[in-house]
Design an enzyme around this catalytic site. Structure first.
Site, PDB file in Angstrom:
ATOM      1  N   ASP A   1       0.965  -1.337  -0.491  1.00 24.32           N
ATOM      2  CA  ASP A   1       0.182   0.227  -0.415  1.00 24.32           C
ATOM      3  C   ASP A   1       1.296   1.104   0.095  1.00 24.32           C
ATOM      4  O   ASP A   1       1.753   1.173   0.128  1.00 24.32           O
ATOM      5  CB  ASP A   1      -0.578   0.169   1.163  1.00 24.32           C
ATOM      6  CG  ASP A   1      -0.389  -0.331   2.547  1.00 24.32           C
ATOM      7  OD1 ASP A   1       1.132  -0.522   2.879  1.00 24.32           O
ATOM      8  OD2 ASP A   1      -0.524  -1.363   3.583  1.00 24.32           O
TER       9      ASP A   1
ATOM     10  N   ASN B   1      -8.097  -3.379  13.988  1.00 22.72           N
ATOM     11  CA  ASN B   1      -9.042  -3.679  13.607  1.00 22.72           C
ATOM     12  C   ASN B   1      -8.752  -4.929  12.495  1.00 22.72           C
ATOM     13  O   ASN B   1      -9.878  -4.814  12.036  1.00 22.72           O
ATOM     14  CB  ASN B   1     -10.270  -2.177  12.392  1.00 22.72           C
ATOM     15  CG  ASN B   1      -9.307  -2.169  11.594  1.00 22.72           C
ATOM     16  OD1 ASN B   1      -8.349  -2.379  11.468  1.00 22.72           O
ATOM     17  ND2 ASN B   1      -9.439  -0.759  10.903  1.00 22.72           N
TER      18      ASN B   1
ATOM     19  N   HIS C   1      -7.266  -5.517  10.296  1.00 26.81           N
ATOM     20  CA  HIS C   1      -7.007  -5.184   8.276  1.00 26.81           C
ATOM     21  C   HIS C   1      -5.791  -6.024   7.450  1.00 26.81           C
ATOM     22  O   HIS C   1      -4.647  -5.848   8.498  1.00 26.81           O
ATOM     23  CB  HIS C   1      -6.977  -3.525   8.159  1.00 26.81           C
ATOM     24  CG  HIS C   1      -5.797  -2.478   8.575  1.00 26.81           C
ATOM     25  ND1 HIS C   1      -6.029  -1.622   9.015  1.00 26.81           N
ATOM     26  CD2 HIS C   1      -4.099  -2.464   8.230  1.00 26.81           C
ATOM     27  CE1 HIS C   1      -4.617  -0.726   8.986  1.00 26.81           C
ATOM     28  NE2 HIS C   1      -4.109  -1.624   9.249  1.00 26.81           N
TER      29      HIS C   1
HETATM   30  C1  F6R Z   1       1.433  -1.725   5.743  1.00 22.45           C
HETATM   31  C2  F6R Z   1       0.112  -2.433   5.997  1.00 22.45           C
HETATM   32  C3  F6R Z   1      -0.687  -2.369   7.374  1.00 22.45           C
HETATM   33  C4  F6R Z   1      -0.002  -2.943   8.458  1.00 22.45           C
HETATM   34  C5  F6R Z   1      -0.675  -2.751   9.996  1.00 22.45           C
HETATM   35  C6  F6R Z   1       0.093  -2.903  10.757  1.00 22.45           C
HETATM   36  O1  F6R Z   1       1.907  -1.578   4.691  1.00 22.45           O
HETATM   37  O2  F6R Z   1      -0.432  -2.936   5.132  1.00 22.45           O
HETATM   38  O3  F6R Z   1      -1.884  -3.600   7.109  1.00 22.45           O
HETATM   39  O4  F6R Z   1       0.727  -3.904   8.473  1.00 22.45           O
HETATM   40  O5  F6R Z   1      -1.977  -1.294   9.446  1.00 22.45           O
HETATM   41  O6  F6R Z   1       0.660  -1.385  10.920  1.00 22.45           O
HETATM   42  P1  F6R Z   1       1.679  -1.608  12.638  1.00 22.45           P
HETATM   43  O7  F6R Z   1       2.749  -2.760  11.678  1.00 22.45           O
HETATM   44  O8  F6R Z   1       2.754  -0.472  12.485  1.00 22.45           O
HETATM   45  O9  F6R Z   1       1.009  -1.527  13.664  1.00 22.45           O
END
Ligand code: F6R
Length: 243
Positions: A67, A135, A137
């Site tokens: 992303d 959440n 994702h």
């Molecule tokens: C980032 C991504 C997100 C993160 C997720 C967790 O490229 O795709 O899905 O992996 O938001 O973020 P962190 O690792 O900062 O807790």
């Protein structure tokens, strides 16, 4: 889905690293699907340290990122393009033309999604690395996103904006939209490695592993993948009912 629980994140990262290394050694032209954020940072550091002390070669490795924020590109230190270059690409001998990330400054968002889908189709992902949103994702596929989508534009959840505030300077306008690879493409990866560390992920981890597969908890789709490994520290695993 294979779930491995470690005493701490360092041990989990060591395991993740051994999987990535084996992938690259066994297939020098591997396509790695890459994530950003806090979770994979230690893995990337280990890859860099190993590169400087071993004969591992990333020259032919290709990468596709999950992303990118809309409105940001490499020239912003808050973009994921910058993050990847700073934390990984510039520190390995990767050929920058083999690395792919959505162009956050693309004028035509639809065309950019189409372009990115072709990149994914032309370079089937061997190993996809994922973090997990609080959440549930994966990528920026927020709760409620169809499992059938490929690359698309998302309005980030309030909770995601809040969780990612820590990565932005206080005076910086935080983006509210992003491009993300869709779940349909993520699920086509040959192998998936999801890491989740810390108590803040415990609820999402429980729902991902022990509850129904639902678009309300995007990561739950991973239950249906044939070769998916989940690496957790004790805190992230603390709400699982079975060990
Ligand atoms: C980032 C991504 C997100 C993160 C997720 C967790 O490229 O795709 O899905 O992996 O938001 O973020 P962190 O690792 O900062 O807790």
């Amino acid at each position: 889905m294979k779930v491995l629980i470690f005493d701490n994140a360092t041990e989990a990262v060591n395991h993740a690293f051994s999987i990535v290394r084996e992938q690259v050694v066994n297939k020098p032209k591997s396509v790695l699907g890459l994530a950003t954020g806090g979770t994979p940072i230690k893995l990337y550091r280990k890859m860099v340290a190993d590169f400087h002390t071993s004969a591992i070669n990333y020259k032919m490795v290709r990468s596709i990122n999950l992303d990118e924020y809309i409105g940001l590109d490499y020239y912003s230190i808050y973009s994921y393009a910058y993050y990847m270059d700073y934390n990984l690409f510039s520190k390995l001998n990767m050929d920058i033309s083999n690395t792919h990330i959505q162009n956050g400054k693309a004028k035509d968002l639809k065309k950019e999604c189409i372009r990115y889908n072709k990149v994914i189709t032309d370079n089937p992902i061997d190993l996809q690395i994922l973090g997990l949103g609080q959440n549930g994702h994966i990528g920026f596929n927020e709760p409620g996103t169809s499992f059938d989508l490929e690359t698309h534009v998302v309005e980030l959840d309030e909770s995601t904006i809040e969780a990612n505030k820590k990565y932005f300077g206080k005076l910086v306008k935080q983006p509210t939209k992003a491009f993300t690879m869709g779940i349909k493409s993520i699920m086509k990866s040959k192998k998936i490695l999801l890491m989740a560390y810390g108590e803040s992920k415990a609820d999402a981890v429980k729902r991902m592993i022990e509850e129904e597969v639902t678009e309300d908890l995007p990561a739950s789709i991973l239950q249906k993948h044939d070769d998916c490994i989940i690496l957790l520290d004790k805190e992230a695993a603390s709400k699982l009912s079975k060990r």
